[in-house]
Every structure is written in structure tokens, then in C-alpha cells.
Design a protein around this motif. Structure first.
Motif, PDB file in Angstrom:
ATOM      1  N   PHE A   1      -3.732  10.120   3.562  1.00 14.04           N
ATOM      2  CA  PHE A   1      -3.371   8.733   3.883  1.00 14.04           C
ATOM      3  C   PHE A   1      -1.874   8.510   3.661  1.00 14.04           C
ATOM      4  O   PHE A   1      -1.198   7.919   4.499  1.00 14.04           O
ATOM      5  CB  PHE A   1      -4.208   7.776   3.026  1.00 14.04           C
ATOM      6  CG  PHE A   1      -4.002   6.330   3.345  1.00 14.04           C
ATOM      7  CD1 PHE A   1      -4.391   5.800   4.556  1.00 14.04           C
ATOM      8  CD2 PHE A   1      -3.421   5.487   2.414  1.00 14.04           C
ATOM      9  CE1 PHE A   1      -4.209   4.458   4.850  1.00 14.04           C
ATOM     10  CE2 PHE A   1      -3.234   4.146   2.695  1.00 14.04           C
ATOM     11  CZ  PHE A   1      -3.631   3.630   3.917  1.00 14.04           C
ATOM     12  N   LEU A   2      -1.344   9.014   2.533  1.00 10.20           N
ATOM     13  CA  LEU A   2       0.089   8.879   2.259  1.00 10.20           C
ATOM     14  C   LEU A   2       0.902   9.614   3.320  1.00 10.20           C
ATOM     15  O   LEU A   2       1.939   9.113   3.776  1.00 10.20           O
ATOM     16  CB  LEU A   2       0.421   9.411   0.862  1.00 10.20           C
ATOM     17  CG  LEU A   2       1.902   9.403   0.484  1.00 10.20           C
ATOM     18  CD1 LEU A   2       2.488   7.989   0.576  1.00 10.20           C
ATOM     19  CD2 LEU A   2       2.094   9.968  -0.921  1.00 10.20           C
TER      20      LEU A   2
ATOM     21  N   THR B   1       2.565   6.964  -6.882  1.00 11.39           N
ATOM     22  CA  THR B   1       1.537   7.680  -7.641  1.00 11.39           C
ATOM     23  C   THR B   1       1.858   9.171  -7.592  1.00 11.39           C
ATOM     24  O   THR B   1       2.097   9.714  -6.506  1.00 11.39           O
ATOM     25  CB  THR B   1       0.138   7.431  -7.038  1.00 11.39           C
ATOM     26  OG1 THR B   1      -0.126   6.023  -7.053  1.00 11.39           O
ATOM     27  CG2 THR B   1      -0.942   8.152  -7.829  1.00 11.39           C
TER      28      THR B   1
ATOM     29  N   SER C   1       2.411   1.726  -3.426  1.00  8.44           N
ATOM     30  CA  SER C   1       1.394   2.133  -4.385  1.00  8.44           C
ATOM     31  C   SER C   1       1.100   3.626  -4.281  1.00  8.44           C
ATOM     32  O   SER C   1       1.077   4.342  -5.281  1.00  8.44           O
ATOM     33  CB  SER C   1       0.114   1.319  -4.164  1.00  8.44           C
ATOM     34  OG  SER C   1      -0.904   1.768  -5.019  1.00  8.44           O
ATOM     35  N   TYR C   2       0.888   4.103  -3.068  1.00 10.44           N
ATOM     36  CA  TYR C   2       0.599   5.521  -2.868  1.00 10.44           C
ATOM     37  C   TYR C   2       1.838   6.385  -3.142  1.00 10.44           C
ATOM     38  O   TYR C   2       1.734   7.463  -3.734  1.00 10.44           O
ATOM     39  CB  TYR C   2       0.077   5.785  -1.453  1.00 10.44           C
ATOM     40  CG  TYR C   2      -1.389   5.475  -1.297  1.00 10.44           C
ATOM     41  CD1 TYR C   2      -2.328   6.495  -1.291  1.00 10.44           C
ATOM     42  CD2 TYR C   2      -1.852   4.170  -1.142  1.00 10.44           C
ATOM     43  CE1 TYR C   2      -3.682   6.231  -1.151  1.00 10.44           C
ATOM     44  CE2 TYR C   2      -3.191   3.889  -1.006  1.00 10.44           C
ATOM     45  CZ  TYR C   2      -4.101   4.919  -1.009  1.00 10.44           C
ATOM     46  OH  TYR C   2      -5.439   4.651  -0.870  1.00 10.44           O
ATOM     47  N   SER C   3       3.021   5.912  -2.712  1.00 12.31           N
ATOM     48  CA  SER C   3       4.257   6.677  -2.896  1.00 12.31           C
ATOM     49  C   SER C   3       4.625   6.830  -4.363  1.00 12.31           C
ATOM     50  O   SER C   3       5.221   7.832  -4.755  1.00 12.31           O
ATOM     51  CB  SER C   3       5.422   6.010  -2.170  1.00 12.31           C
ATOM     52  OG  SER C   3       5.207   6.006  -0.799  1.00 12.31           O
TER      53      SER C   3
ATOM     54  N   LYS D   1       1.664  12.954  -7.051  1.00 16.85           N
ATOM     55  CA  LYS D   1       0.835  13.652  -6.059  1.00 16.85           C
ATOM     56  C   LYS D   1      -0.416  14.264  -6.677  1.00 16.85           C
ATOM     57  O   LYS D   1      -1.493  14.220  -6.094  1.00 16.85           O
ATOM     58  CB  LYS D   1       1.661  14.717  -5.354  1.00 16.85           C
ATOM     59  CG  LYS D   1       0.939  15.381  -4.208  1.00 16.85           C
ATOM     60  CD  LYS D   1       1.828  16.349  -3.459  1.00 16.85           C
ATOM     61  CE  LYS D   1       1.039  16.976  -2.320  1.00 16.85           C
ATOM     62  NZ  LYS D   1       1.839  17.888  -1.534  1.00 16.85           N
TER      63      LYS D   1
ATOM     64  N   LEU E   1      -3.396  11.961  -6.827  1.00 21.11           N
ATOM     65  CA  LEU E   1      -3.992  11.500  -5.572  1.00 21.11           C
ATOM     66  C   LEU E   1      -5.090  12.458  -5.135  1.00 21.11           C
ATOM     67  O   LEU E   1      -4.941  13.673  -5.227  1.00 21.11           O
ATOM     68  CB  LEU E   1      -2.935  11.414  -4.467  1.00 21.11           C
ATOM     69  CG  LEU E   1      -1.829  10.373  -4.633  1.00 21.11           C
ATOM     70  CD1 LEU E   1      -0.772  10.547  -3.548  1.00 21.11           C
ATOM     71  CD2 LEU E   1      -2.394   8.963  -4.604  1.00 21.11           C
TER      72      LEU E   1
ATOM     73  N   ALA F   1      -6.402  10.649  -0.258  1.00 22.41           N
ATOM     74  CA  ALA F   1      -5.252   9.785  -0.540  1.00 22.41           C
ATOM     75  C   ALA F   1      -3.949  10.469  -0.134  1.00 22.41           C
ATOM     76  O   ALA F   1      -3.028   9.820   0.362  1.00 22.41           O
ATOM     77  CB  ALA F   1      -5.227   9.410  -2.017  1.00 22.41           C
ATOM     78  N   GLN F   2      -3.863  11.779  -0.322  1.00 23.08           N
ATOM     79  CA  GLN F   2      -2.672  12.514   0.102  1.00 23.08           C
ATOM     80  C   GLN F   2      -2.529  12.499   1.620  1.00 23.08           C
ATOM     81  O   GLN F   2      -1.425  12.348   2.150  1.00 23.08           O
ATOM     82  CB  GLN F   2      -2.721  13.954  -0.418  1.00 23.08           C
ATOM     83  CG  GLN F   2      -2.524  14.043  -1.915  1.00 23.08           C
ATOM     84  CD  GLN F   2      -2.613  15.467  -2.425  1.00 23.08           C
ATOM     85  OE1 GLN F   2      -2.315  16.423  -1.701  1.00 23.08           O
ATOM     86  NE2 GLN F   2      -3.029  15.625  -3.673  1.00 23.08           N
TER      87      GLN F   2
ATOM     88  N   VAL G   1       0.843  -1.198   0.000  1.00 19.43           N
ATOM     89  CA  VAL G   1       0.000   0.000   0.000  1.00 19.43           C
ATOM     90  C   VAL G   1       0.881   1.252   0.000  1.00 19.43           C
ATOM     91  O   VAL G   1       0.649   2.196  -0.762  1.00 19.43           O
ATOM     92  CB  VAL G   1      -0.974  -0.006   1.203  1.00 19.43           C
ATOM     93  CG1 VAL G   1      -1.640   1.344   1.401  1.00 19.43           C
ATOM     94  CG2 VAL G   1      -2.012  -1.090   1.026  1.00 19.43           C
ATOM     95  N   TYR G   2       1.918   1.249   0.824  1.00 19.12           N
ATOM     96  CA  TYR G   2       2.831   2.384   0.882  1.00 19.12           C
ATOM     97  C   TYR G   2       3.476   2.646  -0.476  1.00 19.12           C
ATOM     98  O   TYR G   2       3.516   3.786  -0.950  1.00 19.12           O
ATOM     99  CB  TYR G   2       3.900   2.152   1.949  1.00 19.12           C
ATOM    100  CG  TYR G   2       4.910   3.251   2.039  1.00 19.12           C
ATOM    101  CD1 TYR G   2       4.583   4.470   2.641  1.00 19.12           C
ATOM    102  CD2 TYR G   2       6.193   3.103   1.524  1.00 19.12           C
ATOM    103  CE1 TYR G   2       5.506   5.497   2.719  1.00 19.12           C
ATOM    104  CE2 TYR G   2       7.123   4.124   1.607  1.00 19.12           C
ATOM    105  CZ  TYR G   2       6.769   5.322   2.198  1.00 19.12           C
ATOM    106  OH  TYR G   2       7.686   6.334   2.273  1.00 19.12           O
TER     107      TYR G   2
END
Length: 108
Positions: free
Chosen positions: A96-97, A84, A80-82, A86, A89, A93-94, A77-78
Motif C-alpha cells: 500500500f505504501l 512507520t 502515517s504509513y511513511s 518498514k 509494516l 501495508a508495504q 494516510v500517506y
């Protein structure tokens, strides 16, 4: 096995315990910035490890299996978000990251 500040022992049906996960031991690329409180529960014949406030869960037949899955999901998950951009997002989502960035750091 993961380093725990508290030893895990078999847990009775429908009870839970809180442990402190000190680092994702199966990840050579990340470590936790601080101990992470992980809830461990037994539901029927399944062990569930969770970080409910971030909706991250892992399950398995044993505590070690559940922790391994939890760690894998946390890192996945980390990443995936990292990875993507910014601008792609959502605001949630930002946030959450940002919360994930408070938990994990890259090991160089």
C-alpha cells in the motif's frame, strides 16, 4: 479550489463523474506525481470523492468540501504509513505504501 483537468458542475442524484486531481492544493508539503482519477458521487445530500482502488474517501456538503477532506485523508494516510518503520509494516501495508509513493512526492 483544486486544479481539475475537467470542470466540475452539479451532479445529479446517484450519478458519478471521474475527475483528474492534479495536486493536493491544500498541502504545501506534497504534490501528486501524476493526475489522480477521483470519482465524485452524490449519495442523498452528501458528495463523496473517492479513490476506490486504495479505499481513500472524502465527503462533504459540496464538491470542494469533499475534495478537501479527500486530500486531507490522502496526505494523513500517506504520512502515517511513511512514518512507520518498514519492519513494522505488514507485507500488505508495504505494498500500500509503495502504491502511495507512486502517487505523492514530498515538495522541498
Amino acid at each position: 479550489p483544486p486544479e481539475l483537468l475537467e470542470k466540475t458542475e452539479p451532479i445529479p442524484y446517484a450519478e458519478f463523474k471521474l475527475i483528474q486531481l492534479t495536486h493536493p492544493p491544500h498541502s504545501k508539503h506534497y504534490r501528486l506525481k501524476q493526475p489522480l482519477p477521483v470519482v465524485i458521487e452524490r449519495e442523498n445530500h452528501l458528495i463523496i470523492c473517492s479513490l476506490p482502488e486504495l479505499h481513500i474517501y472524502g465527503c462533504g456538503d459540496t464538491i470542494d468540501d469533499a475534495l478537501q477532506e479527500f486530500e486531507h485523508i490522502l496526505v494523513t494516510v500517506y504520512e502515517s504509513y511513511s512514518n512507520t518503520p518498514k519492519e513494522e509494516l505488514t507485507q500488505d501495508a508495504q505494498i500500500f505504501l509503495f502504491e502511495l509513493n507512486g502517487l505523492l512526492e514530498i515538495v522541498k
